[in-house]
Write an enzyme that holds these catalytic residues in place. Structure first.
Site, short mmCIF file in Angstrom:
data_model
loop_
_atom_site.label_atom_id
_atom_site.label_comp_id
_atom_site.label_asym_id
_atom_site.label_seq_id
_atom_site.Cartn_x
_atom_site.Cartn_y
_atom_site.Cartn_z
N LYS A 137 2.12 -0.58 2.67
CA LYS A 137 1.60 -1.80 2.03
C LYS A 137 2.27 -2.99 2.70
CE LYS A 137 1.15 -3.89 -2.61
NZ LYS A 137 1.47 -3.73 -4.04
N SER A 162 -2.44 -4.06 -7.22
CA SER A 162 -2.44 -4.79 -5.97
C SER A 162 -2.40 -3.91 -4.73
CB SER A 162 -1.26 -5.75 -5.95
OG SER A 162 -0.03 -5.03 -5.92
N SER A 211 0.38 -1.50 -10.24
CA SER A 211 -0.22 -1.74 -8.91
C SER A 211 -0.28 -0.52 -8.00
CB SER A 211 0.53 -2.86 -8.20
OG SER A 211 0.15 -4.11 -8.72
#
Lengths: 128, 481
Positions: B75, B150, B174
């Site tokens: 990420k 997210s 997330s």
């Protein structure tokens, strides 16, 4: 935007508007008029959401800062790394001679430094 | 090689020398290049092939071990030297970190081959991966839908077979919510199990990195090389590695508060998952987490307050976006921040500033922290009777792009915040939780959440693995790439 008063009906003037101005100042944010109107309405809804907390009885409950109730561990007071100023300062949008460059913060006339360029330099120590 | 290999399958392929790390890496890079999900911010083709060649030489000398030769993605919130770390923000559009996050270092030491950095909601604030400076991510099950957020780029990339596993971060859901929306497995470890060093901070008392993969077995393989005490993170727990315990018959708590108002079809799927767990020899018990309704408001106060503090560092001076030709120092600060941050980040900074400001601190921030203690105590009480808790991971399946945007005056950001209603309580309590696939509604995946006591990831993953041995929801694959 006070507790229990989400100002949903306010049109962005008066006390609620002053609060938005204050928050923007504290948060160092500048918003265009349309962005400001949108954010004000958004914030009203968010405040209404978080105001739901007020119905909970929390008398005598100790606030929880850390999910494991942890305490800050201390490491030995020993130097473990050297800060490489050039490497870190290489990330700066504007730096020169080991200094971060920002707009002048001291009035040139007051210091008699009128010949200096309109950029001030903030010296940083070797160790952050 | 099959189209959607797991980490475990790739390790066996490499061990059997049925394919080389370079061949496997190239196959995944080709899938990434052909994908239009917008799940990656940066693809590191050259670096990945160098790492894959190194992995092949290691395998030739010593055989396959750990994660040697396994392609993964990070990420774009984890700092990486030599590769941009953007947090999907204009503020960090060109930022290259001067050091690697501990998670990045540990996975590299284990031999993983990093093929790129995945898209996300800006600064990890969001539940749809639409709040990205680089554009929204699509869900491979239906590209008109969001992948959740997210960590939506990581989830979509794993679901589409672009990588077998990826890192994510979870502040209020997330990892778990995008895992559920994309039909993959995602673990939020106990707060403190995985180092936060080099993970760009959103809300420091909640942020936790974790693995995302197709199977619980792969989560375990990844976690082994992410977890562990780190002297560079003062909140890192000094505790041993996650074990692998044989399973007894467990009591699975079903918290009645999570079923109030729950969509009937989601409820039916989760009930089916509970029945499957009973089929594995466990038993369901009714439990109560009475302060659940306060979790979402308390979470948004605490997370926003911490965000407003953490994001104060972006000032246009030391790194990040800098406004051009500033008139004075205030103009530099105000314009750099206003130009650099997107709307959702500004909203949260302002909410956090409000909650921390004089006159409101006790009514909001301290109140939220008192509720946080009550919410954590709810979990501790339930874990006196139950070994695990079973809940839905999300209130709905993946929703359509734009459905919950708040970009105009009629928009309601709290509709998006309600997406996290089942995931934020575990975040506030700091307990570990996993989301794994357990069914479909109208062709979209549904995730179940299992929650365990602090540091009981071994139990969590053992149950998830046993569930996945008996079901095949996690093996279903989407058509979209």
């Amino acid at each position: 935007m006070t507790q229990g008063d989400s100002t949903r009906t306010s049109s962005g003037t008066g006390a609620a508007s002053e609060m938005i101005d204050k928050l923007m100042r504290l948060a160092a944010l500048k918003l265009e008029a349309d962005e400001r109107r949108m954010l004000k309405d958004n914030l009203d809804r968010i405040v209404a959401l978080i105001d739901a907390m007020q119905s909970a009885d929390t008398d005598g409950v100790e606030p929880l800062d850390h999910p494991l109730d942890g305490v800050q561990p201390l490491r030995p007071d020993r130097v473990t790394e050297d800060v490489d100023r050039d490497r870190f300062q290489g990330l700066a949008p504007a730096a020169r001679d080991g200094l971060y460059l920002v707009p002048r913060v001291v009035d040139a006339a007051a210091t008699g430094a009128s010949a200096n360029p309109p950029i001030a330099a903030a010296r940083t120590g070797k160790r952050a | 090689m099959e189209d959607f290999p797991t980490v475990d399958a790739i390790r066996r392929t490499l061990a059997d020398k049925a394919a080389s790390a370079v061949e496997i890496t190239k196959a995944h890079l080709s899938r990434i290049a052909a994908s239009d999900l917008n799940s990656f911010v940066t693809v590191c083709e050259d670096d990945a092939l160098v790492a894959a060649r190194h992995a092949d030489s290691q395998i030739a000398r010593h055989g396959q071990s750990q994660l040697v030769g396994v392609p993964i993605a990070h990420k774009d919130v984890f700092c990486t030297t030599g590769v941009k770390t953007t947090c999907a923000s204009r503020m960090l559009e060109d930022f290259v970190a001067p050091y690697d996050a501990t998670v990045v270092t540990r996975l590299a030491d284990a031999g993983a081959v990093v093929v790129g950095k995945t898209n996300m909601d800006e600064f990890a604030m969001g539940s749809s991966s639409e709040n990205s400076h680089f554009g929204p991510v699509s869900n491979p099950w239906d590209t008109a839908c969001v992948p959740g957020g997210s960590s939506g780029g990581s989830a979509a990339a794993v679901a589409a077979g672009l990588v077998p596993a990826a890192t994510g971060t979870d502040t209020g859901g997330s990892i778990r919510q995008p895992a559920a929306f994309c039909g993959i497995s995602g673990l939020k470890p106990t707060y403190g199990r995985v180092s936060r060093h080099g993970m760009v901070a959103f809300a420091s008392s909640l942020d936790q990195g974790g693995p995302m993969a197709r199977t619980a077995t792969d989560l375990r393989l990844l976690l082994r090389h992410m977890e562990g005490h780190d002297p560079l993170d003062s909140t890192s727990a000094d505790i041993g590695p996650t074990g692998s315990k044989p399973l007894d018959s467990l009591a699975i708590g079903i918290p009645r508060e999570y079923w109030r108002g729950l969509d009937d079809r989601i409820a039916a799927v989760i009930d089916g998952a509970g029945a499957a767990l009973e089929g594995l020899g466990h038993r369901r018990i009714d439990v109560s987490l009475p302060h659940t309704a306060y979790a979402t408001p308390a979470y948004y106060v605490i997370a926003s307050a911490e965000a407003s503090t953490n994001l104060a560092r972006y000032d246009g001076v030391r790194y990040g976006h800098r406004a051009s030709a500033p008139a004075d120092l205030d103009d530099l600060y105000f314009r750099s921040r206003s130009e650099g941050f997107g709307a959702e980040v500004k909203r949260r900074i302002l909410v956090g500033t409000y909650a921390l400001s004089v006159g409101y601190y006790d009514a909001y921030y301290r109140k939220a922290q008192r509720l946080r203690r009550l919410i954590r105590q709810d979990f501790l009480d339930v874990f006196g009777d139950a070994d695990l808790i079973l809940t839905p991971a999300t209130p709905t399946t993946a929703f359509r792009k734009g459905a919950h945007r708040a970009d105009d005056e009629s928009g309601d950001p709290t509709a998006m915040y309600q997406q996290d209603v089942y995931t934020v309580p575990a975040s506030l309590a700091g307990v570990p939780a996993v989301s794994i696939p357990c069914g479909f509604i109208d062709g979209l995946p549904v995730g179940m959440q299992l929650v365990a006591p602090h540091f009981a990831e071994d139990r969590l993953l053992a149950v998830a693995e046993a569930f996945q041995r008996e079901t095949d929801w996690h093996l279903r694959t989407p058509g979209g790439t």
